[in-house]
Design an enzyme around this catalytic site. Structure first.
Site, mmCIF file in Angstrom:
data_model
loop_
_atom_site.group_PDB
_atom_site.id
_atom_site.type_symbol
_atom_site.label_atom_id
_atom_site.label_comp_id
_atom_site.label_asym_id
_atom_site.label_seq_id
_atom_site.Cartn_x
_atom_site.Cartn_y
_atom_site.Cartn_z
ATOM 1 C CD GLU A 128 9.885 12.454 -15.338
ATOM 2 O OE1 GLU A 128 8.865 13.137 -15.175
ATOM 3 O OE2 GLU A 128 11.022 12.959 -15.419
ATOM 4 C CG HIS A 131 -1.695 -1.231 1.442
ATOM 5 N ND1 HIS A 131 -2.956 -1.489 0.968
ATOM 6 C CD2 HIS A 131 -1.319 -2.359 2.100
ATOM 7 C CE1 HIS A 131 -3.336 -2.694 1.327
ATOM 8 N NE2 HIS A 131 -2.351 -3.253 2.013
ATOM 9 C CE LYS A 142 13.062 19.476 -10.623
ATOM 10 N NZ LYS A 142 11.805 19.811 -11.302
ATOM 11 C CB SER A 158 14.504 22.718 -14.876
ATOM 12 O OG SER A 158 13.787 23.933 -14.949
#
Ligand code: ARG
Length: 467
Positions: A290, A156, A283, A277
């Site tokens: 992804e 979970h 970043k 970024s």
């Protein structure tokens, strides 16, 4: 020259003519088209349709087509070719004259495309299996490097129990071994040869179908010409296998993305596979994984396209079947590109073992072990569960871990507690009690690493056997 213009009195609508062609995408099949054509040419010679000289000329012409295609991309630019079959016929006649038009004796594009696609899927499976072996190997190597380092396992997405990092990595090995197994299974079923099936009823010449099949590595000819020319199950099955593989990659990617966040801090993203970024100078983004997660959606879409295209199609060949090519190619190419990239990622990611280890030792992940300790003291499990639950609640109130509760307080909950309880809470003890096949006790995990290596070796041998 067109392949079918004799009965037509009017020219095709130019827009329609361009639109219905498949050459833009089925040119990928050239090497398989040539392979199948060689086999057919030899069978024509055996059947007495081609002389020995004609056969030699045709084989040389086919070879030249293959050679020119590898030497120059411009060779494959053709604004007239309807499809790969038409292209080869045109080029062959261009190179060797009218003898080139003899090659199509007794065959149909319907059996050709069915054969080319089988050869394409078979070769793709072989490459994917080799790539999967490398991918799996990266996991096992990382598992060995992890040694006895521990981390939390989640259910979970809540901390559940500590496990060895190696145990977690081997979970992915099992997942992807199943994918390799499914591909091997698909390969077995697809490896029969449609050549000789003709357009729908079987070829019109006495061709030796067994010899044709054997000469291009198929185990047998297909059994029914109607089925053989209309069957795309192998493509559907393959792309569904790919969608499961892509789905597994997306689960892996998702976990890596989570674990790379500062909230977890379990791993450092490899710079070679990350990007920055344009706005936020600090970043480092997990683009490769992804995109991996994202690609899975498209592969699933390709699998759906294929299923829906074939759904409800009457026997035998229908032009709709041309629509099965692009989803097949795109799904295949996606996975062929992805696997080496994720393997590179997996080899260069840095695990933060100290952070993982620390996380493994906190958050009451020893609670089930604590209840097991009471069970061994003779307490019925449900009561032990209840009692440890109360001890957890007490610890939460005090802001401490189970090990910080004094024995006197524990004994108030249940008199079965004694000094030995504290050693049962230690991370090592918690790991060690999961001492079953498939469990996370360190000795079991070492054994599992050895077994995983053997499975990967077997996969490698299988791919070498097909090479
Ligand atoms: N380009 C066609 C396809 O992909 C080849 C078969 C054409 N057959 C036909 N009867 N028009 O399906």
């Amino acid at each position: 020259m067109k392949m079918w213009s004799g009965r037509f009195r009017q020219p095709l609508d130019a827009e329609f003519e361009r639109w219905q062609r498949s050459f833009d995408f089925d040119r990928r099949l050239l090497r398989y088209e040539l392979e199948a054509s060689r086999a057919h040419a030899k069978a024509l010679k055996e059947a007495g349709v081609l002389s020995s000289d004609e056969l030699i000329t045709i084989l040389q012409g086919l070879e030249r087509i293959g050679k020119e295609a590898t030497e120059s991309a411009a060779f494959l630019e053709d604004n007239e070719a309807e499809d790969i079959h038409h292209f080869v016929e045109k080029k062959l006649a261009g190179f060797i004259g009218d003898a080139g038009y003899k090659l199509h004796s007794g065959r149909s594009r319907n059996e050709q495309i069915a054969t080319d696609l089988r050869l394409y899927v078979r070769a793709s499976i072989d490459q994917l299996q080799a790539d999967l072996a490398e991918w799996l190997d990266a996991f096992v190597t990382r598992a060995e490097q992890a040694g006895d380092a521990a981390m939390p396992a989640y259910t979970h997405l809540q901390r559940a129990e500590p496990v060895l990092v190696a145990h977690w990595l081997l979970a992915y090995v099992e997942m992807f071994l199943r994918d390799a197994d499914r591909l091997a299974d698909c390969r077995k079923r697809l490896n029969v040869c449609p050549l000789g099936s003709g357009a729908v009823a079987g070829t019109t010449l006495p061709l030796d179908r067994r010899a044709i099949a054997a000469s291009i590595g198929f185990t047998a000819p297909t059994a029914n010409s109607i089925d053989a020319t209309s069957d795309r199950d192998f493509a559907l099955e393959f792309v569904n296998d790919l969608s499961l593989l892509a789905l597994h990659l997306s689960r892996w990617a998702e976990e890596m993305i989570l674990f790379s966040s500062q909230e977890y801090g379990f791993l450092q993203l490899p710079e070679a596979y990350s990007t920055g970024s344009s706005a936020m100078p600090q970043k480092k983004n997990a683009d490769l994984i992804e995109l991996t997660r994202g690609k899975a959606g498209r592969v699933l879409g390709h699998a759906t396209s294929l299923l829906v295209t074939v759904k409800g199609l009457p026997l035998a060949y229908n032009k709709d079947l041309q629509e099965t090519q692009e989803p097949l190619f795109q799904a295949t190419e996606t996975l062929l590109q992805l696997l080496p990239l994720v393997t590179g990622w997996m080899k260069s990611v840095e695990f933060q073992f100290d952070v993982m280890q620390k996380a493994a030792g906190s958050g009451f992940m020893n609670a089930w072990a604590a209840a097991t300790y009471l069970v061994q003291q003779g307490v019925p499990f449900r009561l032990a569960h209840e009692c440890v639950g109360k001890a957890v609640a007490l610890s939460l109130d005090k802001g401490v871990e189970l090990k910080d509760l004094p024995l006197a307080e524990l004994r108030q909950l249940n008199p079965a507690f004694d000094e030995k309880f504290y050693s049962s809470l230690a991370l090592d003890s918690v790991l060690a009690i999961h001492d079953v096949r498939g469990g996370t006790a360190p000795a079991r995990v070492r054994q599992a690493v050895t077994e995983a290596k053997k499975k990967i070796e077997a996969l490698r041998e299988e791919t070498h056997a097909h090479a």
